[in-house]
Design a protein around this motif. Structure first.
Motif, short mmCIF file in Angstrom:
data_model
loop_
_atom_site.label_atom_id
_atom_site.label_comp_id
_atom_site.label_asym_id
_atom_site.label_seq_id
_atom_site.Cartn_x
_atom_site.Cartn_y
_atom_site.Cartn_z
N LEU A 191 -46.05 25.90 -45.17
CA LEU A 191 -46.89 27.07 -44.91
C LEU A 191 -48.37 26.72 -45.01
O LEU A 191 -49.19 27.15 -44.20
CB LEU A 191 -46.54 28.20 -45.88
CG LEU A 191 -45.15 28.83 -45.66
CD1 LEU A 191 -44.81 29.79 -46.79
CD2 LEU A 191 -45.07 29.54 -44.32
N GLU A 224 -49.28 24.71 -41.94
CA GLU A 224 -49.43 25.60 -40.78
C GLU A 224 -50.76 26.34 -40.82
O GLU A 224 -51.47 26.45 -39.82
CB GLU A 224 -48.27 26.61 -40.74
CG GLU A 224 -48.37 27.60 -39.59
CD GLU A 224 -47.49 28.82 -39.79
OE1 GLU A 224 -46.45 28.91 -39.13
OE2 GLU A 224 -47.84 29.69 -40.62
N ARG A 225 -51.09 26.86 -42.00
CA ARG A 225 -52.32 27.66 -42.11
C ARG A 225 -53.56 26.81 -41.81
O ARG A 225 -54.48 27.24 -41.13
CB ARG A 225 -52.39 28.28 -43.50
CG ARG A 225 -53.22 29.55 -43.57
CD ARG A 225 -52.85 30.41 -44.77
NE ARG A 225 -52.83 29.65 -46.01
CZ ARG A 225 -51.76 29.51 -46.78
NH1 ARG A 225 -50.63 30.09 -46.46
NH2 ARG A 225 -51.83 28.81 -47.90
N GLU A 234 -43.45 25.78 -49.16
CA GLU A 234 -44.83 26.01 -49.58
C GLU A 234 -45.79 25.05 -48.89
O GLU A 234 -46.84 25.44 -48.36
CB GLU A 234 -44.92 25.86 -51.10
CG GLU A 234 -46.19 26.44 -51.66
CD GLU A 234 -46.25 26.34 -53.17
OE1 GLU A 234 -45.18 26.21 -53.82
OE2 GLU A 234 -47.37 26.38 -53.70
#
Ligand code: CAA
Length: 257
Positions: free
Chosen positions: A223, A226-227, A220
């Motif tokens: 991610l 990364e975003r 989580e």
């Protein structure tokens, strides 16, 4: 600058470092560590350099930490100096580093290759963590990075028995990204590094940061990380240029900003 244990050169936008202690199969002693840090720092400070290739000789990438240097050390010395911790700095280097491995990559040599971002191997490469045969265990991250790279079964097998695996087994296990004929090794690594160096620097650095984060955090968090990086790249001129070039069917002219 002149190095005692390395050959260092620039080829286009790529920094090439060759381990050069042939008499000791490129065993990693404190001079190698000191000089590698200097060479890396120089390439990092050089804005023209977009990627680095680290290689050894045809016979050996590196046959491990220098056993002759380590043999007389005692616990108090290694504990007080936090012996062998300095190598982690190389893993924190920000520009991509490709290991081009031919011949032996054993012990600290295998660990040094794993500190790089990916490994291209010659068909002659042999990987292993033979420290157990010397009465010690891996000390530059082998038990952690090898396990993450190849999984528990093979890491336990290699680390507990000290056996070597060849390039084909290393590729099947996911330790190396490509295996090439020995005479292609350096060209293959240089071509990959040259491609990376031709891309937008902010996106390259962030891509490396994002993949590296996968080994340090939860899915989580990774991610989300990364975003946020992905979103931040929309603040760069190179994102506009890269996407415009695609639409206009031409090569992008990245400015690294
Ligand atoms: N440290 C110091 N010297 C080394 C070395 C090492 N890790 N590996 C090889 N050498 C030296 C040898 O002592 C030899 O020097 P001399 O000619 O002065 O005797 C020279 O390099 C050539 O080596 P060999 O004659 O042994 O060559 P070979 O072809 O018969 O065998 C080999 C090659 C299988 C790689 C063998 O050299 C070997 O087993 N090396 C040691 C591998 C090893 O155990 N690595 C782990 C080190 S511990 C470590 O790395 C700890 C850590 O995780 C931090």
């Amino acid at each position: 600058m002149a190095y005692e244990t390395l050959l260092v050169e620039t080829r286009g936008n790529v920094g090439l470092i060759t381990l050069n202690r042939p008499q000791a199969l490129n065993a990693l002693n404190s001079t190698v560590l000191k000089e590698l840090k200097l060479a890396y720092a120089a390439f990092h400070a050089d804005d023209a350099i977009g990627a680095i290739v680290l290689t050894g000789s045809e016979r050996a990438f590196a046959a491990g930490a220098d056993i002759k240097e380590m043999q007389p050390l005692d616990f108090a010395e290694v504990y007080k100096s936090d012996f062998i911790s300095g190598w982690d700095e190389i893993a924190k280097a920000r520009k991509p580093i490709i290991a081009a491995v031919s011949g032996f990559a054993l012990g600290g040599g295998c660990e040094l290759a794993m500190l790089c971002d990916f490994i291209i191997a010659s068909e002659t490469a042999k990987f292993g963590q033979p420290e157990i045969t010397l009465g010690v265990i891996p000390g530059i991250g082998g038990s952690q990075r090898l396990t993450r790279a190849v999984g528990k079964a093979k890491a336990m097998d290699l680390i507990l028995t000290g056996r070597m695996m060849d390039a084909a087994e290393a590729e099947r296990a996911g330790l190396v990204s490509r295996v090439v004929a020995p005479e292609r090794l350096l060209d293959e690594a240089m071509e990959a590094a040259t491609k990376i160096a031709s891309l937008s620097r902010p996106s390259v650095l962030m891509a490396k940061e994002a993949v590296s984060r996968a080994f340090e955090t939860t899915l989580e968090e990774g991610l989300r990380f990364e975003r946020r990086l992905f979103q931040s790249l929309f603040a760069t001129e190179d994102q506009k240029e890269g996407m415009a070039a695609f639409i206009e069917k031409r090569k992008p002219a990245f400015k690294n900003r």
